[in-house]
Write a protein that holds these residues in place. Structure first.
Motif, short mmCIF file in Angstrom:
data_model
loop_
_atom_site.label_atom_id
_atom_site.label_comp_id
_atom_site.label_asym_id
_atom_site.label_seq_id
_atom_site.Cartn_x
_atom_site.Cartn_y
_atom_site.Cartn_z
N ALA A 80 0.75 -1.33 -0.08
CA ALA A 80 0.02 -0.10 0.09
C ALA A 80 0.61 1.06 0.09
N SER A 81 1.81 1.04 0.69
CA SER A 81 2.49 2.16 0.95
C SER A 81 3.84 3.15 -0.78
N ASP A 82 3.93 1.37 -0.93
CA ASP A 82 4.03 1.43 -2.21
C ASP A 82 3.50 2.53 -3.68
N LEU A 83 2.02 2.26 -3.55
CA LEU A 83 1.04 3.08 -3.91
C LEU A 83 0.24 4.43 -3.93
N ALA A 84 0.91 4.76 -3.29
CA ALA A 84 0.43 5.99 -2.06
C ALA A 84 0.72 6.89 -3.03
N GLY A 85 -0.45 7.89 -3.08
CA GLY A 85 0.06 8.67 -3.55
C GLY A 85 -0.05 8.30 -5.67
N ALA A 86 0.20 7.36 -6.14
CA ALA A 86 0.45 7.29 -7.57
C ALA A 86 -1.04 7.25 -7.85
N LYS A 87 -1.13 7.77 -9.40
CA LYS A 87 -1.84 7.64 -10.55
C LYS A 87 -2.39 6.55 -11.10
N VAL A 111 -4.39 -5.67 -1.91
CA VAL A 111 -3.31 -3.83 -1.93
C VAL A 111 -4.42 -3.61 -3.50
N VAL A 112 -3.68 -4.30 -4.32
CA VAL A 112 -4.22 -4.19 -5.47
C VAL A 112 -5.46 -2.86 -5.59
N ARG A 113 -6.16 -4.00 -5.49
CA ARG A 113 -7.63 -4.22 -6.11
C ARG A 113 -8.35 -3.02 -4.80
N THR A 114 -7.77 -3.34 -3.71
CA THR A 114 -8.70 -2.21 -2.61
C THR A 114 -7.68 -0.24 -3.63
N TRP A 115 -7.00 -0.68 -4.23
CA TRP A 115 -5.85 0.71 -4.47
C TRP A 115 -6.47 0.98 -5.92
N VAL A 116 -6.67 0.34 -6.65
CA VAL A 116 -8.04 0.03 -8.26
C VAL A 116 -9.23 0.60 -7.47
N ARG A 117 -9.65 0.36 -7.10
CA ARG A 117 -11.40 0.30 -6.01
C ARG A 117 -11.84 2.10 -5.51
N PRO A 208 -13.53 0.21 -15.98
CA PRO A 208 -14.55 0.28 -14.53
C PRO A 208 -14.09 -0.61 -13.29
N TYR A 209 -13.76 -0.52 -12.41
CA TYR A 209 -13.30 -1.14 -11.72
C TYR A 209 -12.75 -0.12 -10.01
N GLY A 210 -14.59 -0.65 -9.85
CA GLY A 210 -14.88 0.67 -8.68
C GLY A 210 -14.39 2.12 -9.54
N LYS A 211 -14.27 2.93 -7.95
CA LYS A 211 -13.96 4.21 -9.12
C LYS A 211 -12.80 4.49 -10.02
N THR A 252 -6.17 6.19 -16.97
CA THR A 252 -6.20 7.39 -15.84
C THR A 252 -8.11 7.82 -16.18
N GLY A 253 -8.50 7.88 -16.65
CA GLY A 253 -10.00 8.59 -16.96
C GLY A 253 -9.87 9.30 -17.40
N ARG A 254 -8.91 10.20 -18.74
CA ARG A 254 -8.61 11.23 -19.27
C ARG A 254 -9.66 11.34 -20.72
#
Length: 255
Positions: A80-87, A111-117, A208-211, A252-254
């Motif tokens: 989770a700390s690796d992905l914190a702040g990443a887009k 961790v990955v699923r939660t971060w993407v969600r 999409p996967y969650g948000k 990235t939703g752009r």
């Protein structure tokens, strides 16, 4: 389409040649030195199953993409700390053993699923696209994957490196390909198929996967001139990165 079981064969999805293995992997940049902090951050997996060129190639594309990402590499299953702040989290190509790689990564699945969600973007290229599926994988797709070369109507019947024609949003293009997946989506899937293989199977998908969003590509939109030269291949379109940039922007939703 009903998913067919993955065949028990190597899934190279990159430039893992005997010569490269003999030389060994050159060290990849590990930090974010001299990268402007205001740029969005992309975290790229560069673990032991990767090929020497896969992570650095997508890093170059990301730095020159419209958002001009800064990049950070992780050498082990992301925390989770690796992905914190990443887009964006990138799972590149290059694996030679799907089951072995999943043993290395499955501890980070939650961790990955939660971060993407929660709003992150997962970009999976070839081997990384297999890992967005379910058997085995992170389970991020509204459906699953299988090797395009295993499709009954495939136009690439073996695992050689080649250039495959695709229809990208209905227009003919060509992409570097090496034993990448096709995507078989659920009938009610909320997903955009950006490209299809000649037999109509989905080749590039954003869903999409969650948000968050998941972008996956069976071919390699990040392949640069050295990839083609290594295998004596020619892309009729030229060596372009507009498809890679479009996939990144959509993930990235752009777009």
């Amino acid at each position: 389409m009903t998913r067919q079981p993955l065949a028990p064969r190597p899934l190279l999805c990159g430039l893992v040649t005997a010569a490269l293995l003999a030389v060994g992997c050159a060290p990849s940049p590990s930090g974010e030195e001299r990268q402007p902090a205001e740029r969005p951050l992309a975290v790229i997996y560069d673990g032991p199953q990767g090929c020497p060129d896969c992570a650095p190639s997508i890093a170059k594309v990301l730095r020159k993409a419209p958002q001009h990402f800064r990049v950070r590499y992780v050498k082990a299953a992301p925390k989770a700390s690796d992905l914190a702040g990443a887009k964006l989290y990138v799972q590149p190509g290059g694996g030679s053993d799907l089951e072995r790689t999943w043993r290395d990564l499955k501890g980070s699945a939650g961790v990955v699923r939660t971060w993407v969600r929660n709003g992150g973007g997962y970009l999976g290229l070839c081997f990384g696209a297999y890992l967005a599926g379910r058997h085995p994988g992170f389970g991020l797709l509204p459906g699953d994957t299988n090797g395009y070369i295993d499709s009954p109507s495939t136009t690439v019947p073996d695992g050689r490196d080649t250039v495959v024609p695709v229809k990208w949003k209905g227009k003919p293009r060509h992409m570097y390909f090496q034993d990448g997946p096709a995507f078989y989506l659920n009938e009610d899937a909320d997903a955009d198929v950006l490209a299809t293989y000649p037999n109509g199977d989905a080749a590039v998908v954003v869903a999409p996967y969650g948000k968050g969003r998941v972008g996956v590509s069976g071919p390699h939109p990040e392949a640069d001139e050295s990839w083609y030269a290594e295998k004596g291949l020619h892309n009729p379109d030229g060596i372009l990165f507009d498809l890679a940039h479009e996939l990144i922007e959509a993930t990235t939703g752009r777009r």
